[in-house]
Design a protein around this motif. Structure first.
Motif, PDB file in Angstrom:
ATOM      1  N   PHE A 273       0.851  -1.186   0.000  1.00  0.00           N
ATOM      2  CA  PHE A 273       0.000   0.000   0.000  1.00  0.00           C
ATOM      3  C   PHE A 273       0.893   1.245   0.000  1.00  0.00           C
ATOM      4  CE2 PHE A 273      -2.785  -3.228   1.063  1.00  0.00           C
ATOM      5  CZ  PHE A 273      -4.051  -2.843   1.500  1.00  0.00           C
ATOM      6  N   ARG A 274       0.489   2.252  -0.741  1.00  0.00           N
ATOM      7  CA  ARG A 274       1.266   3.502  -0.758  1.00  0.00           C
ATOM      8  C   ARG A 274       0.537   4.651  -0.084  1.00  0.00           C
ATOM      9  NH1 ARG A 274       4.583   3.682  -6.446  1.00  0.00           N
ATOM     10  NH2 ARG A 274       4.211   1.549  -7.116  1.00  0.00           N
ATOM     11  N   PHE A 275      -0.772   4.575   0.017  1.00  0.00           N
ATOM     12  CA  PHE A 275      -1.587   5.622   0.634  1.00  0.00           C
ATOM     13  C   PHE A 275      -1.320   6.991   0.007  1.00  0.00           C
ATOM     14  CE2 PHE A 275      -1.241   2.317   3.914  1.00  0.00           C
ATOM     15  CZ  PHE A 275      -2.579   2.109   4.204  1.00  0.00           C
ATOM     16  N   GLY A 276      -0.891   6.997  -1.239  1.00  0.00           N
ATOM     17  CA  GLY A 276      -0.651   8.253  -1.943  1.00  0.00           C
ATOM     18  C   GLY A 276       0.480   9.079  -1.380  1.00  0.00           C
ATOM     19  N   LEU A 277       1.381   8.454  -0.639  1.00  0.00           N
ATOM     20  CA  LEU A 277       2.413   9.209   0.078  1.00  0.00           C
ATOM     21  C   LEU A 277       3.631   9.504  -0.783  1.00  0.00           C
ATOM     22  CD1 LEU A 277       2.274   7.284   3.464  1.00  0.00           C
ATOM     23  CD2 LEU A 277       1.507   9.624   3.059  1.00  0.00           C
ATOM     24  N   ALA A 278       4.024  10.750  -0.769  1.00  0.00           N
ATOM     25  CA  ALA A 278       5.285  11.198  -1.366  1.00  0.00           C
ATOM     26  C   ALA A 278       5.616  12.536  -0.722  1.00  0.00           C
ATOM     27  CB  ALA A 278       5.179  11.335  -2.882  1.00  0.00           C
ATOM     28  N   VAL A 279       6.872  12.896  -0.702  1.00  0.00           N
ATOM     29  CA  VAL A 279       7.281  14.138  -0.038  1.00  0.00           C
ATOM     30  C   VAL A 279       6.594  15.327  -0.699  1.00  0.00           C
ATOM     31  CG1 VAL A 279       9.213  15.650   0.511  1.00  0.00           C
ATOM     32  CG2 VAL A 279       9.482  13.162   0.676  1.00  0.00           C
ATOM     33  N   GLY A 280       5.876  16.102   0.112  1.00  0.00           N
ATOM     34  CA  GLY A 280       5.232  17.313  -0.385  1.00  0.00           C
ATOM     35  C   GLY A 280       3.996  17.072  -1.224  1.00  0.00           C
ATOM     36  N   VAL A 281       3.494  15.840  -1.241  1.00  0.00           N
ATOM     37  CA  VAL A 281       2.323  15.507  -2.059  1.00  0.00           C
ATOM     38  C   VAL A 281       1.182  15.092  -1.145  1.00  0.00           C
ATOM     39  CG1 VAL A 281       1.387  13.913  -3.777  1.00  0.00           C
ATOM     40  CG2 VAL A 281       3.707  14.806  -4.033  1.00  0.00           C
TER      41      VAL A 281
END
Length: 340
Positions: free
Chosen positions: A69-77
């Motif tokens: 799962f990524r949960f839509g995670l990215a730095v600043g996103v």
């Protein structure tokens, strides 16, 4: 389903020093906590009918380990789809205490087993990776919250504190747990050893071959039985989602492709593999544990006893709960001032 055993036939009478223990290697039913509890019940009943007095489940069995799962995670996103995914994951988690905990306590009592269950606990809107402990009398004994989530786990799980690192002194041995890569934290292991742990449960999501080396080392280092429980999962066990990333083993996207290969294992204080590892399927891993092995192992090495060097090395463990907000009422303040 496969069953891996190193046991003698159960005749209803057990030696006071022999404990039959079972690891359940199985997958969560994702986004369906009632179905996951029903699956747990089936395995608990099967283990108890085979004479087991201790049943251990993998990390995050209730609620699910969110592998890929990524949960839509990215730095600043900030991703709306990821927020929706977390909402579903939060809904599958359980309150401790709560109705699911009561159900698990009832299952432990009806089947006369000590139960160690991996779960995702929700405290408000923060989630914790937790191990829950239950007695054969149908009592919820308490919990251990994972102290340090690993890599991206830290974005979705909170961190535990020293108030939930129990070792329970039970008639079948001193029982405690370290979750997944907590087992790589030597100071945390030392704290468990100092509490006298004999039945060292290691619910995990690490199904690697290298993990076996850690489990073998801990059994010998701690002079304790190690019961490592990991889920066996295939792609079809997870919800469909185009953004999932499953690259631990290979890039096979077929429904039957293995995502988590298990590897659950039971190891003695002398470093003998008693049952497992199972890298093939869901199933039960069972062994008879002779508690006399603990004393035999510690003749030559007791890590917090005769082989420690407290004049040179020492450890301080803070067991106070760490609360972000503490309320003190005006009445209490007035009483405090009057007592000065």
């Amino acid at each position: 389903m496969s069953t891996f055993e190193n046991t003698t036939p159960f005749n209803g009478v057990a030696s006071s020093t022999i404990v039959r223990a079972t690891i359940v290697q199985a997958s969560t039913v994702y986004n369906d906590t009632p179905a996951t509890l029903a699956k747990a019940k089936k395995y608990i009943v099967e283990a108890a009918n085979n004479g087991s007095k201790l049943v251990v489940f993998p990390e995050a069995f209730i609620g699910g380990y969110p592998r890929g799962f990524r949960f839509g995670l990215a730095v600043g996103v900030f991703n709306e789809e990821g927020r929706d995914e977390f909402r579903k994951y939060h809904a599958s988690a359980i309150h401790v205490p709560g109705p699911e905990v009561e159900k698990l306590a009832e299952l432990a009592g009806k089947n006369n087993v000590y139960l160690v269950m991996g779960a995702i606990e929700k405290d408000g809107y923060t989630l914790y990776c937790t191990a829950l402990f239950f007695s054969p009398q149908g009592q919820f004994l308490g919990k251990h919250r994972k102290l340090m989530p690993t890599t991206l786990e830290r974005c979705i799980w909170g961190q535990g504190d020293g108030s939930t690192i129990p070792v329970y002194d039970t008639p079948i041995g001193k029982l405690g747990a370290a979750i997944c890569w907590e087992n790589r934290m030597p100071l945390y292991r030392t704290a468990l050893y100092a509490k006298g742990i004999e039945l060292y449960c290691a619910p995990t999501a690490d199904g690697s071959k290298e993990w076996q080396s850690s489990m073998l080392h801990i059994a010998i280092e701690g002079g304790c039985f190690v019961l490592s429980a990991c889920q066996f999962c295939q792609r079809k066990d997870f919800p469909d989602h185009p953004d999932y990333l499953f690259t631990d083993l290979d890039d096979n996207k077929e429904h039957d492709a293995i995502v988590s290969q298990g590897g659950s294992v039971i190891i003695s204080p002398m470093g003998q593999v008693l049952a497992g590892p199972n890298f093939e399927s869901e199933g039960l891993i069972t062994a008879d544990l002779d508690l006399g092995e603990v004393a035999r192992a510690k003749l030559y090495f007791d890590v917090v006893g005769h082989y420690s060097k407290p004049d040179v090395l020492s450890l301080t463990v803070n067991e106070h709960p760490k609360k972000p907000v503490t309320f003190v009422s005006k009445v209490e303040k007035a009483e405090d001032e009057s007592n000065k």
